[in-house]
Design an enzyme around this catalytic site. Structure first.
Site, PDB file in Angstrom:
ATOM      1  N   PRO A   3      12.503 -17.576  72.897  1.00  0.00           N
ATOM      2  CA  PRO A   3      13.429 -16.811  73.357  1.00  0.00           C
ATOM      3  C   PRO A   3      12.816 -15.375  72.788  1.00  0.00           C
ATOM      4  O   PRO A   3      12.731 -15.872  71.186  1.00  0.00           O
ATOM      5  CB  PRO A   3      14.425 -16.854  73.271  1.00  0.00           C
ATOM      6  CG  PRO A   3      14.867 -18.237  72.421  1.00  0.00           C
ATOM      7  CD  PRO A   3      13.794 -18.828  72.909  1.00  0.00           C
ATOM      8  N   ASP A   4      13.236 -14.198  72.361  1.00  0.00           N
ATOM      9  CA  ASP A   4      12.219 -13.458  71.343  1.00  0.00           C
ATOM     10  C   ASP A   4      13.517 -12.683  70.998  1.00  0.00           C
ATOM     11  O   ASP A   4      14.232 -12.438  71.848  1.00  0.00           O
ATOM     12  CB  ASP A   4      11.381 -11.993  71.721  1.00  0.00           C
ATOM     13  CG  ASP A   4      11.729 -11.423  70.565  1.00  0.00           C
ATOM     14  OD1 ASP A   4      11.692 -10.769  70.361  1.00  0.00           O
ATOM     15  OD2 ASP A   4       9.790 -10.670  70.955  1.00  0.00           O
ATOM     16  N   ILE A   5      14.008 -13.108  69.368  1.00  0.00           N
ATOM     17  CA  ILE A   5      15.620 -12.833  68.979  1.00  0.00           C
ATOM     18  C   ILE A   5      15.669 -11.670  69.062  1.00  0.00           C
ATOM     19  O   ILE A   5      16.120 -10.858  69.068  1.00  0.00           O
ATOM     20  CB  ILE A   5      15.254 -13.971  67.095  1.00  0.00           C
ATOM     21  CG1 ILE A   5      15.543 -15.068  67.778  1.00  0.00           C
ATOM     22  CG2 ILE A   5      17.098 -13.590  66.942  1.00  0.00           C
ATOM     23  CD1 ILE A   5      15.478 -15.849  66.768  1.00  0.00           C
ATOM     24  N   ASN A  22       5.347 -23.084  60.672  1.00  0.00           N
ATOM     25  CA  ASN A  22       4.204 -21.845  60.498  1.00  0.00           C
ATOM     26  C   ASN A  22       4.213 -22.095  58.777  1.00  0.00           C
ATOM     27  O   ASN A  22       5.242 -22.129  58.265  1.00  0.00           O
ATOM     28  CB  ASN A  22       3.997 -21.087  60.676  1.00  0.00           C
ATOM     29  CG  ASN A  22       5.633 -20.235  61.093  1.00  0.00           C
ATOM     30  OD1 ASN A  22       6.095 -19.280  60.177  1.00  0.00           O
ATOM     31  ND2 ASN A  22       6.512 -20.117  62.307  1.00  0.00           N
ATOM     32  N   PHE A  58       9.587  -6.707  61.620  1.00  0.00           N
ATOM     33  CA  PHE A  58       8.310  -6.772  60.997  1.00  0.00           C
ATOM     34  C   PHE A  58       7.268  -7.833  61.497  1.00  0.00           C
ATOM     35  O   PHE A  58       7.531  -8.383  63.018  1.00  0.00           O
ATOM     36  CB  PHE A  58       8.972  -7.780  59.397  1.00  0.00           C
ATOM     37  CG  PHE A  58       9.006  -7.651  58.746  1.00  0.00           C
ATOM     38  CD1 PHE A  58      10.929  -7.494  58.488  1.00  0.00           C
ATOM     39  CD2 PHE A  58       8.324  -7.712  57.389  1.00  0.00           C
ATOM     40  CE1 PHE A  58      10.841  -6.714  57.244  1.00  0.00           C
ATOM     41  CE2 PHE A  58       8.476  -7.482  56.468  1.00  0.00           C
ATOM     42  CZ  PHE A  58      10.093  -6.624  56.277  1.00  0.00           C
ATOM     43  N   LYS A  74       3.965  -2.908  68.710  1.00  0.00           N
ATOM     44  CA  LYS A  74       4.549  -4.017  68.773  1.00  0.00           C
ATOM     45  C   LYS A  74       6.490  -3.084  68.247  1.00  0.00           C
ATOM     46  O   LYS A  74       7.173  -3.359  69.008  1.00  0.00           O
ATOM     47  CB  LYS A  74       5.111  -4.543  66.791  1.00  0.00           C
ATOM     48  CG  LYS A  74       5.362  -6.264  67.600  1.00  0.00           C
ATOM     49  CD  LYS A  74       5.188  -6.743  65.926  1.00  0.00           C
ATOM     50  CE  LYS A  74       3.637  -8.188  67.189  1.00  0.00           C
ATOM     51  NZ  LYS A  74       3.620  -8.622  66.228  1.00  0.00           N
ATOM     52  N   LYS A  99       9.773  -4.213  70.888  1.00  0.00           N
ATOM     53  CA  LYS A  99      10.662  -4.978  70.012  1.00  0.00           C
ATOM     54  C   LYS A  99      11.857  -4.207  71.030  1.00  0.00           C
ATOM     55  O   LYS A  99      12.518  -4.519  71.103  1.00  0.00           O
ATOM     56  CB  LYS A  99      10.646  -4.971  69.592  1.00  0.00           C
ATOM     57  CG  LYS A  99       9.451  -5.797  68.783  1.00  0.00           C
ATOM     58  CD  LYS A  99       9.662  -7.631  68.756  1.00  0.00           C
ATOM     59  CE  LYS A  99       8.419  -8.816  68.600  1.00  0.00           C
ATOM     60  NZ  LYS A  99       8.750  -9.780  68.454  1.00  0.00           N
ATOM     61  N   ASP A 120       6.069 -18.941  68.360  1.00  0.00           N
ATOM     62  CA  ASP A 120       6.419 -18.260  69.777  1.00  0.00           C
ATOM     63  C   ASP A 120       6.938 -19.505  70.690  1.00  0.00           C
ATOM     64  O   ASP A 120       7.170 -19.276  72.120  1.00  0.00           O
ATOM     65  CB  ASP A 120       4.920 -17.573  70.058  1.00  0.00           C
ATOM     66  CG  ASP A 120       4.667 -16.311  68.866  1.00  0.00           C
ATOM     67  OD1 ASP A 120       6.108 -15.764  68.756  1.00  0.00           O
ATOM     68  OD2 ASP A 120       3.684 -16.462  68.801  1.00  0.00           O
ATOM     69  N   LYS A 129      10.302 -42.365  67.869  1.00  0.00           N
ATOM     70  CA  LYS A 129       8.962 -41.427  67.358  1.00  0.00           C
ATOM     71  C   LYS A 129       7.449 -41.791  68.398  1.00  0.00           C
ATOM     72  O   LYS A 129       8.057 -42.758  68.960  1.00  0.00           O
ATOM     73  CB  LYS A 129       8.460 -41.782  66.507  1.00  0.00           C
ATOM     74  CG  LYS A 129       7.233 -42.009  65.409  1.00  0.00           C
ATOM     75  CD  LYS A 129       7.116 -42.418  64.661  1.00  0.00           C
ATOM     76  CE  LYS A 129       5.469 -42.133  64.007  1.00  0.00           C
ATOM     77  NZ  LYS A 129       5.679 -42.567  62.998  1.00  0.00           N
TER      78      LYS A 129
HETATM   79  O1  C5P Z   1       6.468 -11.242  68.070  1.00  0.00           O
HETATM   80  P1  C5P Z   1       5.642 -11.343  66.195  1.00  0.00           P
HETATM   81  O2  C5P Z   1       6.029 -12.544  66.586  1.00  0.00           O
HETATM   82  O3  C5P Z   1       4.770 -10.696  66.396  1.00  0.00           O
HETATM   83  O4  C5P Z   1       7.533 -10.572  66.332  1.00  0.00           O
HETATM   84  C1  C5P Z   1       7.257 -10.337  64.903  1.00  0.00           C
HETATM   85  C2  C5P Z   1       8.525  -9.290  65.221  1.00  0.00           C
HETATM   86  O5  C5P Z   1       9.587 -10.101  65.391  1.00  0.00           O
HETATM   87  C3  C5P Z   1       9.586  -9.964  63.273  1.00  0.00           C
HETATM   88  O6  C5P Z   1      10.573  -9.191  63.473  1.00  0.00           O
HETATM   89  C4  C5P Z   1      10.170 -11.349  64.439  1.00  0.00           C
HETATM   90  O7  C5P Z   1      11.054 -11.984  63.085  1.00  0.00           O
HETATM   91  C5  C5P Z   1      10.249 -10.909  65.132  1.00  0.00           C
HETATM   92  N1  C5P Z   1      10.562 -12.103  66.842  1.00  0.00           N
HETATM   93  C6  C5P Z   1      11.859 -12.399  67.343  1.00  0.00           C
HETATM   94  N2  C5P Z   1      11.673 -13.985  67.856  1.00  0.00           N
HETATM   95  C7  C5P Z   1      10.779 -14.192  68.425  1.00  0.00           C
HETATM   96  C8  C5P Z   1       9.591 -14.086  67.843  1.00  0.00           C
HETATM   97  C9  C5P Z   1       9.548 -13.045  66.793  1.00  0.00           C
HETATM   98  O8  C5P Z   1      12.887 -12.224  65.989  1.00  0.00           O
HETATM   99  N3  C5P Z   1      10.622 -15.286  69.256  1.00  0.00           N
END
Ligand code: C5P
Length: 413
Positions: A310-312, A213, A332, A346, A350, A282, A292
């Protein structure tokens, strides 16, 4: 604008080949909005001319305590009285030995001795051959100068003008500038460890292609820099970006969201603050091809399927450290509209006490931004400005939260 803007620095040069870097340093200080008064020893004049330093500082250079331009003949007193600091770069081994003994047989050492120590800090950027630097006499002197309240910067490492390689090079101008800025920054995060994620992630489709991105990483790098300037021990986990590592910050490079999660999990124990600025992808391709994927003549396009990453941030926010308040988590949100509503939702989703919203398309790749700080009690705007200034304000805000609510963070509703 640099936090050094408006400061008045007396830049002293003692004798050393590193004096060539002082010209660059002087220029960089002036560019940062500093007024610079140069003072040189006789030895320094063998390496750099006063004419050069006058042209770069825009002020006559002082080289002698007998300078007749001074009406009262007291240059050693007058030159330091309005200074925010005296910075001696290069500080030679001999000059440091002299300072240590309070000797004052020429203008620069005389001025250092005569400075009001409570108001005018003295900062040294040592420069010498590696054997001179390693010599017990020099190391003893450095330790004693520090004990006397003099701020001695690190030395650089690498090839030396004498042909040898090792410790003792003077820091580069931009490094000295960074350290000077750090010197003047209030140490609101001393004793704290701060972990920052920054930049995009890259999810491989095959060895030569992937999805990523537009995140430049600038906001996260600015936050890491501001946290270090404020005295924190900072670890920066960076996706693929081409930005310089802020001085004094430990950097771990990662590529995918998976790598980033792993690196965060390795480094998050013992941290006091976690700031997730990374624009984590995402989704990632369900299967990354080992070779390739070739275009053939059939006209068929490859069929890609994706799995969620995974959502870190959410993972860390659920950890025991975050839940008990030992770890303060900040997220953020890059949105395109309805910033307050999205950032508020959010934050709760989160599970973090503070979420910082910004308008993504307005800020991607830019040096400026505007932030909206959303917590359980409402929202506060940090108006449009350079990312570095916003980062300083955000770190100050976080430091206040750590002080005010130590041990009692809650996500709230
Ligand atoms: O859900 P979204 O991507 O909008 O959330 C943004 C926040 O979550 C940011 O702080 C981003 O660094 C964190 N994030 C994360 N892991 C992900 C997606 C987002 O830590 N897979």
């Amino acid at each position: 604008m640099s936090t050094l803007a408006g400061k008045h620095i007396v830049l002293g040069l003692s004798g050393g080949i590193a004096a060539y870097k002082s010209a660059e340093l002087c220029r960089a200080l002036v560019k940062a909005g500093v007024t610079v008064q140069v003072v040189m020893t006789e030895a320094a004049e063998h390496f750099m001319t006063a004419v050069t330093m006058q042209a770069l500082s825009g002020k006559p250079v002082f080289t002698s305590q007998w300078d007749s331009r001074e009406p009262s003949n007291m240059a050693h007193i007058h030159l330091s009285r309005d200074a925010d600091a005296i910075l001696v770069a290069p500080a030679s081994a001999d000059f440091m030995a002299k300072l240590l003994h309070g000797r004052a047989d020429e203008l620069l050492s005389l001025m250092c001795l005569a400075r009001p120590i409570a108001q005018v800090p003295l900062i040294l950027a040592p420069a010498m051959n590696r054997e001179m630097w390693a010599n017990p006499a020099t190391q003893r002197n450095v330790a004693q100068l520090k004990a006397d309240g003099i701020h001695v910067l690190d030395v650089g490492q690498g090839d030396q003008a004498c042909g040898e390689t090792g410790d003792g090079r003077m820091l580069e101008a931009e490094e000295i500038l960074e350290d000077l800025e750090a010197f003047f920054t209030p140490k609101v995060l001393t004793g704290k460890s701060v972990l920052v994620t920054a930049g995009p992630t890259y999810e491989a489709i095959d060895p030569v292609r992937g999805i990523t991105n537009l995140s430049s990483g600038k906001m996260g790098f600015a936050i890491a820099r501001a946290a270090r300037m404020a005295g924190a021990d900072v670890t920066l986990i960076a996706g693929p970006v081409s930005l310089h590592t802020p001085r004094g910050v430990k950097r771990v490079n990662v590529r995918s969201a998976h790598d980033m999660l792993q690196a965060v999990q390795v480094h998050v124990p013992d941290q006091g603050v976690f700031v997730a600025t990374a624009a984590v992808a995402d989704w990632r391709p369900a299967n990354s091809a080992e070779q390739k994927i070739k275009k053939d003549s059939s006209g068929q396009t490859p069929q890609l399927s994706f799995v969620e990453n995974p959502d870190i941030l959410a993972t860390v926010a659920q950890s025991a450290a975050a839940q008990t308040g030992a770890l303060f988590c900040v997220g953020f949100a890059a949105e395109s509209h309805d910033l307050l509503a999205h950032a508020t939702a959010k934050r709760i989703r989160k599970g973090v006490p503070l979420l910082v919203g910004n308008i993504g398309p307005d800020t991607f790749g830019q040096d400026d931004n505007a932030l909206l700080l959303v917590d359980a009690s409402g929202a506060r705007e940090l108006p449009h400005g350079p990312k570095q200034e916003l980062a300083v304000q955000l770190m100050t805000d976080i430091a206040n939260r750590l002080t005010l609510h130590a041990g009692s963070f809650g996500v709230g509703g």
